[in-house]
Write a protein that holds these residues in place. Structure first.
Motif, PDB file in Angstrom:
ATOM      1  N   GLY A  39      -8.582   7.927  -9.619  1.00 34.47           N
ATOM      2  CA  GLY A  39      -8.449   7.624 -11.227  1.00 34.47           C
ATOM      3  C   GLY A  39      -7.203   8.230 -11.591  1.00 34.47           C
ATOM      4  O   GLY A  39      -6.189   8.646 -10.764  1.00 34.47           O
ATOM      5  N   ASP A  40      -6.883   8.435 -13.085  1.00 38.47           N
ATOM      6  CA  ASP A  40      -5.592   8.700 -13.536  1.00 38.47           C
ATOM      7  C   ASP A  40      -5.138  10.046 -13.057  1.00 38.47           C
ATOM      8  O   ASP A  40      -5.868  11.241 -13.005  1.00 38.47           O
ATOM      9  CB  ASP A  40      -5.758   8.734 -14.987  1.00 38.47           C
TER      10      ASP A  40
ATOM     11  N   THR B 173       0.806  -1.209   0.056  1.00 35.80           N
ATOM     12  CA  THR B 173      -0.013  -0.087  -0.019  1.00 35.80           C
ATOM     13  C   THR B 173       0.867   1.248   0.027  1.00 35.80           C
ATOM     14  O   THR B 173       0.546   2.395  -0.724  1.00 35.80           O
ATOM     15  CB  THR B 173      -1.048  -0.035   1.220  1.00 35.80           C
TER      16      THR B 173
ATOM     17  N   ALA C 192       2.272   1.765  -3.405  1.00 31.61           N
ATOM     18  CA  ALA C 192       1.252   2.186  -4.478  1.00 31.61           C
ATOM     19  C   ALA C 192       0.890   3.661  -4.109  1.00 31.61           C
ATOM     20  O   ALA C 192       0.554   4.549  -4.912  1.00 31.61           O
ATOM     21  CB  ALA C 192      -0.059   1.376  -4.249  1.00 31.61           C
TER      22      ALA C 192
ATOM     23  N   LEU D 224      -6.129   1.925  -1.055  1.00 33.20           N
ATOM     24  CA  LEU D 224      -5.925   1.470  -2.342  1.00 33.20           C
ATOM     25  C   LEU D 224      -7.287   1.590  -3.241  1.00 33.20           C
ATOM     26  O   LEU D 224      -7.444   1.947  -4.378  1.00 33.20           O
ATOM     27  CB  LEU D 224      -5.707  -0.091  -2.294  1.00 33.20           C
ATOM     28  N   THR D 225      -8.406   1.422  -2.494  1.00 34.98           N
ATOM     29  CA  THR D 225      -9.485   1.689  -3.090  1.00 34.98           C
ATOM     30  C   THR D 225      -9.859   3.303  -3.533  1.00 34.98           C
ATOM     31  O   THR D 225     -10.244   3.573  -4.685  1.00 34.98           O
ATOM     32  CB  THR D 225     -10.714   1.167  -1.990  1.00 34.98           C
ATOM     33  N   ARG D 226      -9.408   4.077  -2.674  1.00 39.08           N
ATOM     34  CA  ARG D 226      -9.336   5.566  -2.848  1.00 39.08           C
ATOM     35  C   ARG D 226      -8.629   5.868  -4.056  1.00 39.08           C
ATOM     36  O   ARG D 226      -8.987   6.683  -4.799  1.00 39.08           O
ATOM     37  CB  ARG D 226      -9.063   6.282  -1.589  1.00 39.08           C
ATOM     38  N   ILE D 227      -7.243   5.150  -4.262  1.00 36.91           N
ATOM     39  CA  ILE D 227      -6.634   5.359  -5.529  1.00 36.91           C
ATOM     40  C   ILE D 227      -7.389   5.223  -6.785  1.00 36.91           C
ATOM     41  O   ILE D 227      -7.427   5.871  -7.681  1.00 36.91           O
ATOM     42  CB  ILE D 227      -5.336   4.780  -5.337  1.00 36.91           C
ATOM     43  N   GLU D 228      -8.078   4.003  -6.612  1.00 39.88           N
ATOM     44  CA  GLU D 228      -8.863   3.597  -7.842  1.00 39.88           C
ATOM     45  C   GLU D 228      -9.933   4.667  -8.184  1.00 39.88           C
ATOM     46  O   GLU D 228     -10.412   4.805  -9.194  1.00 39.88           O
ATOM     47  CB  GLU D 228      -9.387   2.312  -7.767  1.00 39.88           C
ATOM     48  N   GLN D 229     -10.617   5.246  -7.047  1.00 43.10           N
ATOM     49  CA  GLN D 229     -11.626   6.251  -7.003  1.00 43.10           C
ATOM     50  C   GLN D 229     -11.106   7.360  -7.760  1.00 43.10           C
ATOM     51  O   GLN D 229     -11.966   7.994  -8.496  1.00 43.10           O
ATOM     52  CB  GLN D 229     -12.506   6.077  -5.800  1.00 43.10           C
TER      53      GLN D 229
ATOM     54  N   TYR E 295       1.501   6.607  -6.644  1.00 44.03           N
ATOM     55  CA  TYR E 295       0.527   7.560  -7.278  1.00 44.03           C
ATOM     56  C   TYR E 295       0.787   8.926  -7.024  1.00 44.03           C
ATOM     57  O   TYR E 295       0.525   9.747  -7.507  1.00 44.03           O
ATOM     58  CB  TYR E 295      -0.592   7.318  -6.507  1.00 44.03           C
TER      59      TYR E 295
END
Length: 203
Positions: free
Chosen positions: A56-57, A6, A9, A49-54, A13
């Protein structure tokens, strides 16, 4: 092990976000970076990790920030949104009633309510403020006259002027207050109108 993954990641990010935000001017870039970093630090490893996906790029975040900066400032459009219209309306509201008693002020109100440079609540304030101010002045003099009539008669004052009754003072005070309030409201309408039509840069 999960914590290390984590942390890696999150660091990766934020690094990519810093690279994408290089084209976004300060202090907006720093505010975005600090906000994202603080949010990722305040959640658990799994939620990070979930928040990173939310989120976005990072390139998309930077593009959104850049588009917000380059978007034109909203201005008033339509009838009654020109500088001349704003100036004429304010002039009539300020001195129109003196040049053309009552009629000039009424014409100013018509222009005000027909114009697109002001919002409805601003028009209501501009219309009612002088009337409310004058009403309060007369109410104060009325209450004062009631309190005076209930008291003992005042001794004769040889220095008083019988040709200038108390009602005259009420009329003059009401007129002065109406003019002062009207000028203040007109100045406010002028600033708001010119700013909204793009003739004054917003702060």
């Amino acid at each position: 092990m999960e914590s290390d993954r984590t942390s890696t990641a999150v660091s990766d990010y934020l690094r990519r976000l810093d690279e994408e935000l290089e084209r976004v001017p300060e202090p907006l870039a720093s505010q975005i970076r600090e906000g994202v970093a603080e949010e990722l630090r305040s959640v658990s490893d799994e939620d990070a990790l979930t928040r990173i996906e939310q989120l976005g790029d990072p390139a998309h975040i930077a593009a959104e920030a850049s588009s917000d900066l380059t978007a034109p400032t909203p201005t008033a459009n339509g009838r009654g949104s020109s500088r001349a219209y704003v100036a004429a309306t304010v002039a009539l509201l300020t001195v129109g009633g003196l040049i053309f008693p009552i009629l000039g002020w009424i014409v100013g109100l018509i222009l005000l309510w027909s114009g697109a440079a002001w919002k409805t609540y601003e028009k209501v304030i501009a219309t009612l403020s002088p009337l409310i101010a004058v009403g309060l002045i007369y109410a104060m003099f009325w209450l004062f006259s009631l309190s005076s009539s209930g008291s003992e008669p005042a001794p004769d004052n040889s220095g008083s002027n019988p040709l200038l009754p108390a009602s005259t003072f009420a009329h003059w005070n009401a007129l002065i207050v109406a003019v002062v309030v009207n000028v203040a409201v007109a100045a406010w309408l002028l600033i708001v109108g010119l700013r909204r039509t793009g003739h004054i840069e917003p702060r």
